[in-house]
Design an enzyme around this catalytic site. Sequence first.
Site, PDB file in Angstrom:
ATOM      1  N   GLU A  27       0.619  -1.570   0.175  1.00 13.51           N
ATOM      2  CA  GLU A  27       0.164   0.093  -0.301  1.00 13.51           C
ATOM      3  C   GLU A  27       0.799   1.597   0.126  1.00 13.51           C
ATOM      4  OE1 GLU A  27      -1.469   1.657   3.459  1.00 13.51           O
ATOM      5  OE2 GLU A  27      -1.725  -0.028   4.527  1.00 13.51           O
ATOM      6  N   VAL A 108      -5.395   0.610   2.992  1.00 16.37           N
ATOM      7  CA  VAL A 108      -6.023  -1.190   3.305  1.00 16.37           C
ATOM      8  C   VAL A 108      -7.067  -1.893   1.972  1.00 16.37           C
ATOM      9  CG1 VAL A 108      -6.122  -3.610   4.231  1.00 16.37           C
ATOM     10  CG2 VAL A 108      -4.467  -1.696   5.347  1.00 16.37           C
ATOM     11  N   ASP A 140     -17.498   4.400  13.843  1.00 20.29           N
ATOM     12  CA  ASP A 140     -16.606   5.081  13.002  1.00 20.29           C
ATOM     13  C   ASP A 140     -15.602   3.641  12.775  1.00 20.29           C
ATOM     14  OD1 ASP A 140     -14.166   5.113  11.618  1.00 20.29           O
ATOM     15  OD2 ASP A 140     -13.226   6.809  13.537  1.00 20.29           O
ATOM     16  N   SER A 142     -13.497   1.196  10.031  1.00 25.44           N
ATOM     17  CA  SER A 142     -12.687   0.752   8.951  1.00 25.44           C
ATOM     18  C   SER A 142     -13.372   0.249   7.822  1.00 25.44           C
ATOM     19  CB  SER A 142     -11.720   0.975   8.901  1.00 25.44           C
ATOM     20  OG  SER A 142     -10.481   0.316   8.113  1.00 25.44           O
ATOM     21  N   LYS A 161      -3.312  -1.813  15.681  1.00 19.48           N
ATOM     22  CA  LYS A 161      -2.633  -1.346  17.485  1.00 19.48           C
ATOM     23  C   LYS A 161      -3.683  -0.976  17.721  1.00 19.48           C
ATOM     24  CE  LYS A 161       0.819   2.321  14.945  1.00 19.48           C
ATOM     25  NZ  LYS A 161       0.323   2.648  13.004  1.00 19.48           N
TER      26      LYS A 161
HETATM   27  N1  PSU Z   1      -3.190   1.653  10.599  1.00 19.40           N
HETATM   28  C1  PSU Z   1      -2.016   1.570  11.231  1.00 19.40           C
HETATM   29  N2  PSU Z   1      -0.851   1.628   9.836  1.00 19.40           N
HETATM   30  C2  PSU Z   1      -1.682   2.505   8.922  1.00 19.40           C
HETATM   31  C3  PSU Z   1      -3.347   2.688   9.218  1.00 19.40           C
HETATM   32  C4  PSU Z   1      -4.017   2.335   9.756  1.00 19.40           C
HETATM   33  O1  PSU Z   1      -1.193   0.652  11.604  1.00 19.40           O
HETATM   34  O2  PSU Z   1      -0.739   3.020   8.206  1.00 19.40           O
HETATM   35  C5  PSU Z   1      -3.683   3.405   7.655  1.00 19.40           C
HETATM   36  C6  PSU Z   1      -4.152   2.358   6.906  1.00 19.40           C
HETATM   37  O3  PSU Z   1      -4.111   2.688   5.493  1.00 19.40           O
HETATM   38  C7  PSU Z   1      -4.821   1.912   7.335  1.00 19.40           C
HETATM   39  C8  PSU Z   1      -6.088   2.721   7.084  1.00 19.40           C
HETATM   40  O4  PSU Z   1      -6.318   1.185   5.847  1.00 19.40           O
HETATM   41  O5  PSU Z   1      -4.862   3.741   7.714  1.00 19.40           O
HETATM   42  C9  PSU Z   1      -7.207   3.243   8.084  1.00 19.40           C
HETATM   43  O6  PSU Z   1      -7.609   4.166   8.596  1.00 19.40           O
HETATM   44  P1  PSU Z   1      -9.583   4.166   9.397  1.00 19.40           P
HETATM   45  O7  PSU Z   1      -9.209   4.007   9.885  1.00 19.40           O
HETATM   46  O8  PSU Z   1      -9.939   5.671   8.405  1.00 19.40           O
HETATM   47  O9  PSU Z   1     -10.492   3.015   8.178  1.00 19.40           O
HETATM   48 MN    MN Z   2     -13.538   5.636  10.277  1.00 17.10          MN
END
Ligand code: PSU
Ligand code: MN
Length: 307
Positions: A27, A108, A140, A142, A161
């Site tokens: 990515e 991702v 929220d 992902s 994380k």
């Molecule tokens: N978690 C990590 N490192 C990252 C991300 C998440 O430890 O770089 C990035 C990845 O690209 C993941 C995105 O797909 O954040 C998720 O964002 P959201 O929570 O807004 O869906």
């Molecule tokens: Mn989000």
Amino acid sequence: MRLEQWIEYTEEVKEAKRLGKPIVALESTIISHGMPYPQNVNTARDVEQIIRDHGAVPATIGIINGKIKIGLTRDELEFFAVSQEIEKVSRRDLPYILTMNKNGATTVAATMICAKMAGIDIFVTGGIGGVHLEGENTLDISADLTELAQTNVAVVCAGAKSILDIERTLEYLETRGVPVIGYKTDDFPAFYTRTSGFKVDYRIDTPNQMATLIKTKWELGLHGGLVIANPVPEEDAMEESKVQEAIDTALEQAKIKGIKGKKVTPFLLNKVKELTGGISLQTNIALVKHNAEAGAKIAVALNKLSG
Ligand code: PSU
Ligand code: MN
């Protein structure tokens, strides 16, 4: 309706596809929004080389001028590392970014979508998104999780994380039928640390068995991805109390500042990085490289099974 008009391959990836070689997707959000310069571009290049050294071909995915790039050249990697004009692109953002000829770093979720379009089965990253803390109220969650539920790509990561609600993240993955497989571990790892207090569904110890499980899932017509959880090497892991302290402070600041929507994850990642200084960056780099090695081996094994 022609899908091909939106996709461009590097020569290396085009050749790999022609010869039926194993390919590993990577990515670009991790480059543009995940690490500082120049560590971001150096890591991206090192990770690609590790994949080559283990017999697979790397395909870093990103969007340049409204085109989905499957594989990035040296200069394009540099562009993603330095440019400030790169949007964070997940599933819902793809149509707009392509329509408007913009540049985008794929999350991702979006990388899975593009990998699938390009016929790539294995994708290596650092950590996946998940259900946020208090997500039961904010909703929220992902888009990475809904993507894992529907797109046939296996994601090799070091877990999630603990900026996230890991327990609910695992519950959500179970509900949506996404296998969470530990690679040489019984514990679901928490990115900087090897454990999270939660277990994986199953443990597998060899690339060949992992590849067989992936193939089995798709042969059964069970659509969707898999989470392959590969813990950070012992010697690179961080002290749990240090990580938690930084995460607690980051969460507090996000609340005070009223950070919402797609900004939440980048904000938290940035704050944790600031608060833990260089240590977390070193850990981050080490675990991505470790995932690259595992992902390449699994891709090679899967390629042999399918070939
Ligand atoms: N978690 C990590 N490192 C990252 C991300 C998440 O430890 O770089 C990035 C990845 O690209 C993941 C995105 O797909 O954040 C998720 O964002 P959201 O929570 O807004 O869906
Ligand atoms: Mn989000």
